[in-house]
Design an enzyme around this catalytic site. Structure first.
Site, PDB file in Angstrom:
ATOM      1  N   GLN A 170     -20.458  -9.907   9.541  1.00 30.23           N
ATOM      2  CA  GLN A 170     -18.828  -9.915   9.594  1.00 30.23           C
ATOM      3  C   GLN A 170     -18.284  -9.616   8.150  1.00 30.23           C
ATOM      4  OE1 GLN A 170     -16.973 -10.376  11.889  1.00 30.23           O
ATOM      5  NE2 GLN A 170     -17.872 -11.483  13.628  1.00 30.23           N
ATOM      6  N   GLU A 222     -31.204  -9.172  20.032  1.00 28.43           N
ATOM      7  CA  GLU A 222     -30.296  -7.856  19.425  1.00 28.43           C
ATOM      8  C   GLU A 222     -31.238  -6.565  20.023  1.00 28.43           C
ATOM      9  OE1 GLU A 222     -28.042  -5.674  18.250  1.00 28.43           O
ATOM     10  OE2 GLU A 222     -27.380  -7.618  17.689  1.00 28.43           O
ATOM     11  N   ASP A 229     -21.880 -12.963  21.211  1.00 31.00           N
ATOM     12  CA  ASP A 229     -20.792 -12.259  20.099  1.00 31.00           C
ATOM     13  C   ASP A 229     -21.035 -10.621  20.485  1.00 31.00           C
ATOM     14  OD1 ASP A 229     -19.283 -11.304  18.321  1.00 31.00           O
ATOM     15  OD2 ASP A 229     -20.568 -12.370  16.398  1.00 31.00           O
ATOM     16  N   CYS A 275      -4.443   0.312   8.475  1.00 30.68           N
ATOM     17  CA  CYS A 275      -3.618  -1.159   8.738  1.00 30.68           C
ATOM     18  C   CYS A 275      -2.525  -0.803   9.385  1.00 30.68           C
ATOM     19  CB  CYS A 275      -3.186  -1.550   7.005  1.00 30.68           C
ATOM     20  SG  CYS A 275      -4.717  -1.949   6.339  1.00 30.68           S
ATOM     21  N   CYS A 297      -8.128   1.020  -1.912  1.00 26.24           N
ATOM     22  CA  CYS A 297      -7.469   0.492  -0.757  1.00 26.24           C
ATOM     23  C   CYS A 297      -7.576  -1.064  -1.072  1.00 26.24           C
ATOM     24  CB  CYS A 297      -8.615   0.777   0.261  1.00 26.24           C
ATOM     25  SG  CYS A 297      -8.243  -0.116   1.831  1.00 26.24           S
ATOM     26  N   TYR A 344     -26.653 -10.829  21.159  1.00 27.27           N
ATOM     27  CA  TYR A 344     -26.236  -9.780  20.318  1.00 27.27           C
ATOM     28  C   TYR A 344     -26.134 -10.628  19.044  1.00 27.27           C
ATOM     29  CZ  TYR A 344     -23.986  -8.509  24.798  1.00 27.27           C
ATOM     30  OH  TYR A 344     -23.763  -8.013  25.981  1.00 27.27           O
ATOM     31  N   CYS A 395       0.963  -1.174   0.094  1.00 26.29           N
ATOM     32  CA  CYS A 395       0.034  -0.148  -0.044  1.00 26.29           C
ATOM     33  C   CYS A 395       0.691   1.373  -0.073  1.00 26.29           C
ATOM     34  CB  CYS A 395      -0.903  -0.013   1.169  1.00 26.29           C
ATOM     35  SG  CYS A 395      -1.943   1.503   1.418  1.00 26.29           S
ATOM     36  N   CYS A 430      -1.926   6.006   6.880  1.00 23.38           N
ATOM     37  CA  CYS A 430      -3.239   5.599   7.034  1.00 23.38           C
ATOM     38  C   CYS A 430      -3.222   4.974   8.308  1.00 23.38           C
ATOM     39  CB  CYS A 430      -3.898   4.688   5.863  1.00 23.38           C
ATOM     40  SG  CYS A 430      -5.452   4.098   6.160  1.00 23.38           S
ATOM     41  N   CYS A 482     -14.488  -9.830  19.441  1.00 20.78           N
ATOM     42  CA  CYS A 482     -13.483  -9.378  18.541  1.00 20.78           C
ATOM     43  C   CYS A 482     -12.570  -8.356  19.403  1.00 20.78           C
ATOM     44  CB  CYS A 482     -14.291  -8.192  17.545  1.00 20.78           C
ATOM     45  SG  CYS A 482     -15.338  -7.007  18.561  1.00 20.78           S
TER      46      CYS A 482
END
Length: 542
Positions: free
Chosen positions: A285, A335, A381, A82, A161, A314, A73, A79, A408
């Site tokens: 996801q 949810e 989740d 990443c 990107c 969730y 990149c 940026c 996550c």
């Protein structure tokens, strides 16, 4: 000796922080250096010094790490999207696996061997099915889209990107050209004026469909018909062009109202053998291939036989719920986002999953209400912040034999695992998944099981005296302290004090000694209150 700001020091990078920053020790002080790789020998200029740590930037790499690679990149050094473009993918996976294991051991107090490894992604490029581009102006005044510079709201212009879909980049380009031609102003967050805030594109990996949602601070814009015509010509995969109204003063991307400018209000895609309709608000996801592997692991950990009642907190648009429903007697999804629950209900109908139920509610409150249903397996989740106190308390009240936790964020996962294990659960196994190549994010699935019910009172007969003694649970100790002293104590604090006084901890493997390095120790007044409770229940001497 203190490090001096602006002075250059030679060092070797030995580790990564949780956000992918390189770590070195210089004259005994921890120094964080972005865009470095473990094994780099480099000259580092100190740019900030605090009481305990320092921050630096690379002036020159003397001996590059064997894991270093040239970033593909062109804006990788600017940026904030990443952080791992400069290292090999194998090294990235090693860093992420270590991140999860460190969190489980240092924060969670668990055996790191319970993490069975990490599952890498089949590709590191163009894997994202969701792009949210902020819109602004560059120094010359031209309208740009891209991503924020690390720890700032400065937009780094990005036209192509490497981790976003090529369709999303193409759609963003059309919107930029339309804004420029018809003087549609980007929203200025400092001046609180302007029009377009974000360009939000979602694509269906299997359906081939795409959807654009423009997020606007104003209701009226010129030549929307021209925009629609140009978008349809440039991106034939588009099935819906939407306008979301957001006049909030904060950084929340989506507002409360979404209108359809053209086409369908929802995007269709297929995941784990099921067809899903997705509103812009619904969670889905971002990495399709890895999501299927992640959910397959969650279903495997649930160990369903077809006779269980499963609760999925969730649940989003119902992706995990439907995967569980294939193997359970009943699958219940909860949810808090109304649009997502409507999606989930429609998705269940579309896929003929009649053994499902969905409720729009806060996770913790819903879990409390559903406890009487006799939940055999609980799947959670949660968002990055993890379980809130209400949800954790509801889980402990419900006491399902199995909890499958999809996370996550390793840090909040480990925190919650410590709380649940401190109240009677055991971490059986865990598996990490890389859904976000080139970024520091990583997903993890863990299986927790419960052998005994810590909320019921255990009674033992003392062999020598014949006396029956009550061995209280953490819940009973909490209730005693709350009633007598008027404040709450965490289960982790109770575990800490029990270890402090030498009580048997085999019912709550919490390794509190390690957790003290990550969290404040139990306050003195709470230590004394917990000791009082332990004396009250006869666990320690008066």
């Amino acid at each position: 000796m203190d490090l001096q700001k602006n002075k250059v020091y030679r060092c070797q990078i030995t580790d990564y922080t949780a956000d992918g920053t390189g770590f070195a020790k210089i004259e005994g002080r921890a120094v964080f250096v972005p865009r470095t790789a473990v094994g780099d020998q480099c000259d580092v200029r100190i740019v900030k010094v605090t009481k305990n740590v320092a921050f630096g930037r690379v002036e020159k790499i003397i001996v590059p790490s064997a894991q270093r690679t040239a970033p593909a990149c062109p804006v990788a050094d600017k940026c904030g999207g990443c952080c791992y473009q400069h290292i090999t993918y194998g090294e990235e996976l090693r860093a992420k696996e270590k991140k999860v294991r460190d969190a489980l051991t240092r924060i969670g107090g668990q055996d790191g061997a319970k993490l069975l490894g990490i599952t890498g992604a089949p590709t590191t490029e163009h894997y994202r099915n969701k792009a949210q581009y902020p819109v602004g102006r560059d120094k010359e005044g031209s309208i740009v889209t891209g991503f924020y510079r690390s720890r700032s709201h400065d937009i780094v212009p990005v036209e192509k990107c490497l981790i976003q879909s090529e369709t999303a980049d193409k759609i963003a380009a059309v919107v930029r050209e339309w804004m420029t031609e018809f003087s549609v102003m980007p929203y200025d967050y400092e001046k609180k004026r302007g029009t377009i805030r974000h360009i939000y594109v979602r694509v269906g990996e299997k359906s081939g469909e795409s959807q654009l949602t423009l997020i606007s601070a104003t209701k009226k814009m010129p030549k929307l018909d021209v925009l629609v015509e140009r978008l349809r010509a440039a991106a034939p995969s588009l099935t819906g062009i939407l306008l979301n109204h957001n006049q909030r003063d904060d950084n929340v991307i989506l507002g409360d109202r979404t209108d359809v400018l053209w086409g369908e209000p929802m995007l269709e895609d297929r995941l784990c053998g099921h067809t899903f309709l997705l509103s812009p608000e619904a969670f889905y996801q971002v990495n399709h291939a890895q999501a299927e592997r992640l959910y397959a692991c969650a279903v495997d950990y649930a160990g369903l036989t077809g006779e269980e009642t499963v609760l999925d907190l969730y649940c989003g648009a119902g992706t995990i719920t439907l995967a569980l429903a294939e193997h359970a007697k009943t699958a219940i999804g909860v949810e808090i986002v109304p649009e997502a629950i409507e999606n989930a209900k429609r998705n269940a109908l579309r896929n003929g999953m009649e053994n499902t139920e969905f409720f729009c509610a806060d996770a913790g409150q819903a879990a409390q209400r559903l406890a009487k249903r006799g939940i055999d397996v609980l799947v959670v989740d949660p968002p990055r912040k993890g379980l809130d106190a209400t949800a954790r308390d509801a889980i402990l009240k419900m006491q399902p034999p199995k909890v499958v936790y999809v996370s996550c964020d390793p840090a909040t996962l480990a925190r919650d695992v410590a709380e649940l294990c401190g109240a009677g659960y055991t971490l059986e196994k865990a598996q990490a998944f890389d859904l976000f190549p080139r970024t520091f994010h990583v997903e993890t699935v863990v299986l927790l099981s419960r052998e005994t019910n810590p909320l019921t009172v255990e009674v033992r007969m003392e062999v020598e005296t014949g006396e029956v003694k009550e061995h209280p649970t953490y819940k009973r100790i909490q209730e005693y302290v709350q009633e007598k002293y008027g404040f709450k104590v965490h289960t982790a604090y109770i575990a800490e004090v029990k270890r402090m006084v030498g009580l048997d901890m085999h019912k709550a493997p919490n390794a509190v000694e390690q957790r003290k390095h990550e969290y404040h120790p139990c306050p003195h007044e709470k230590v004394e209150a917990i000791k009082d409770a332990l004396r009250h229940f006869g666990l320690i001497a008066e």
